[in-house]
Write a protein that holds these residues in place. Structure first.
Motif, mmCIF file in Angstrom:
data_model
loop_
_atom_site.group_PDB
_atom_site.id
_atom_site.type_symbol
_atom_site.label_atom_id
_atom_site.label_comp_id
_atom_site.label_asym_id
_atom_site.label_seq_id
_atom_site.Cartn_x
_atom_site.Cartn_y
_atom_site.Cartn_z
ATOM 1 N N THR A 79 0.831 -1.198 0.000
ATOM 2 C CA THR A 79 0.000 0.000 0.000
ATOM 3 C C THR A 79 0.867 1.250 0.000
ATOM 4 O O THR A 79 0.602 2.204 -0.732
ATOM 5 C CB THR A 79 -0.948 0.013 1.219
ATOM 6 N N VAL A 80 1.913 1.235 0.819
ATOM 7 C CA VAL A 80 2.828 2.374 0.873
ATOM 8 C C VAL A 80 3.457 2.602 -0.501
ATOM 9 O O VAL A 80 3.492 3.724 -1.003
ATOM 10 C CB VAL A 80 3.900 2.157 1.966
ATOM 11 N N CYS A 81 3.951 1.534 -1.115
ATOM 12 C CA CYS A 81 4.596 1.664 -2.430
ATOM 13 C C CYS A 81 3.605 2.048 -3.516
ATOM 14 O O CYS A 81 3.880 2.924 -4.338
ATOM 15 C CB CYS A 81 5.273 0.356 -2.822
ATOM 16 N N ASN A 82 2.460 1.412 -3.522
ATOM 17 C CA ASN A 82 1.503 1.591 -4.600
ATOM 18 C C ASN A 82 0.723 2.898 -4.488
ATOM 19 O O ASN A 82 0.559 3.614 -5.465
ATOM 20 C CB ASN A 82 0.532 0.411 -4.621
ATOM 21 N N GLU A 83 0.253 3.206 -3.292
ATOM 22 C CA GLU A 83 -0.663 4.335 -3.152
ATOM 23 C C GLU A 83 0.002 5.640 -2.741
ATOM 24 O O GLU A 83 -0.470 6.705 -3.114
ATOM 25 C CB GLU A 83 -1.767 3.982 -2.164
ATOM 26 N N PHE A 84 1.052 5.581 -1.957
ATOM 27 C CA PHE A 84 1.662 6.815 -1.487
ATOM 28 C C PHE A 84 2.855 7.237 -2.340
ATOM 29 O O PHE A 84 2.963 8.380 -2.742
ATOM 30 C CB PHE A 84 2.141 6.677 -0.035
ATOM 31 N N ILE A 85 3.752 6.307 -2.570
ATOM 32 C CA ILE A 85 4.994 6.648 -3.257
ATOM 33 C C ILE A 85 4.810 6.582 -4.765
ATOM 34 O O ILE A 85 5.176 7.496 -5.481
ATOM 35 C CB ILE A 85 6.140 5.704 -2.815
ATOM 36 N N GLY A 86 4.262 5.492 -5.225
ATOM 37 C CA GLY A 86 4.062 5.289 -6.661
ATOM 38 C C GLY A 86 5.236 4.547 -7.263
ATOM 39 O O GLY A 86 6.389 4.782 -6.924
ATOM 40 N N TRP A 87 4.919 3.623 -8.168
ATOM 41 C CA TRP A 87 5.948 2.785 -8.773
ATOM 42 C C TRP A 87 6.902 3.600 -9.629
ATOM 43 O O TRP A 87 8.080 3.258 -9.755
ATOM 44 C CB TRP A 87 5.305 1.657 -9.573
#
Length: 177
Positions: A79-87
């Motif tokens: 969730t942190v990678c996908n929704e906050f930071i972004g790939w």
């Protein structure tokens, strides 16, 4: 804004505008946009870790309990990678590996500290070392998804493979005396 637009499309000017403060006020408290993101993520992660630790899994078996908690932790990382930071940030930013490593180390410390304070769980040093091993292995595998996956569906497939093919063995290794 980070969740809605991603890291690259979220500007400090827009953050200041939405917060109804001057851009200089943001820089009074944060050195960079990365620091703003890090602070937001740490707040989100702290609340999520507490919810995760105190959620009732209804599992009597310690291995099954750890398996569930590690998967919840992995989903939190996703969730942190996908929704906050972004790939895009993760794959393209020169600082993303250091950013994620720092973030994952802080997550590991939070999890180990939270587990060690739980009542009813063995708190001796050997248990905490095994727990640290399990968390460390799992987080390294999960964060590697960000750098090796081409699409979100690849990431999901990697999670399924991790849950079914890798995690059970990691939990068994961590539980072995």
């Amino acid at each position: 804004m980070f969740r809605k637009f991603g890291y690259h499309k979220t500007s400090v000017n827009e953050i200041a505008k939405r917060a109804k403060i001057a851009k200089a006020t943001i820089y009074k408290y944060f050195d960079s946009k990365e620091d703003v993101l890090h602070s937001l993520l740490m707040d989100y992660i702290k609340v999520s870790v507490q919810d995760l630790i105190h959620s009732n899994t209804n599992e009597e078996d310690e291995e099954a309990h750890l398996n569930i908690l590690i998967m919840k932790t992995c989903r939190l990382s996703y969730t942190v990678c996908n929704e906050f930071i972004g790939w895009d940030f993760i794959r393209e930013s020169a600082n993303s590996q250091a950013f994620l490593k720092n973030l994952s180390n802080e997550l590991e410390e939070m999890l180990v500290n939270a587990f060690s304070q739980l009542s009813g769980i063995r708190k001796h040093e050997t248990y905490l070392q095994r727990l640290r091993f399990l968390i460390n292995c799992s987080k390294n595998i999960v964060f590697s998804f960000a750098f090796t996956s081409v699409s979100d569906s690849d990431v999901r497939k990697n999670f399924v493979s991790f849950q079914k093919e890798i995690l059970p063995y990691l939990v068994k290794a961590a539980m072995t005396v």
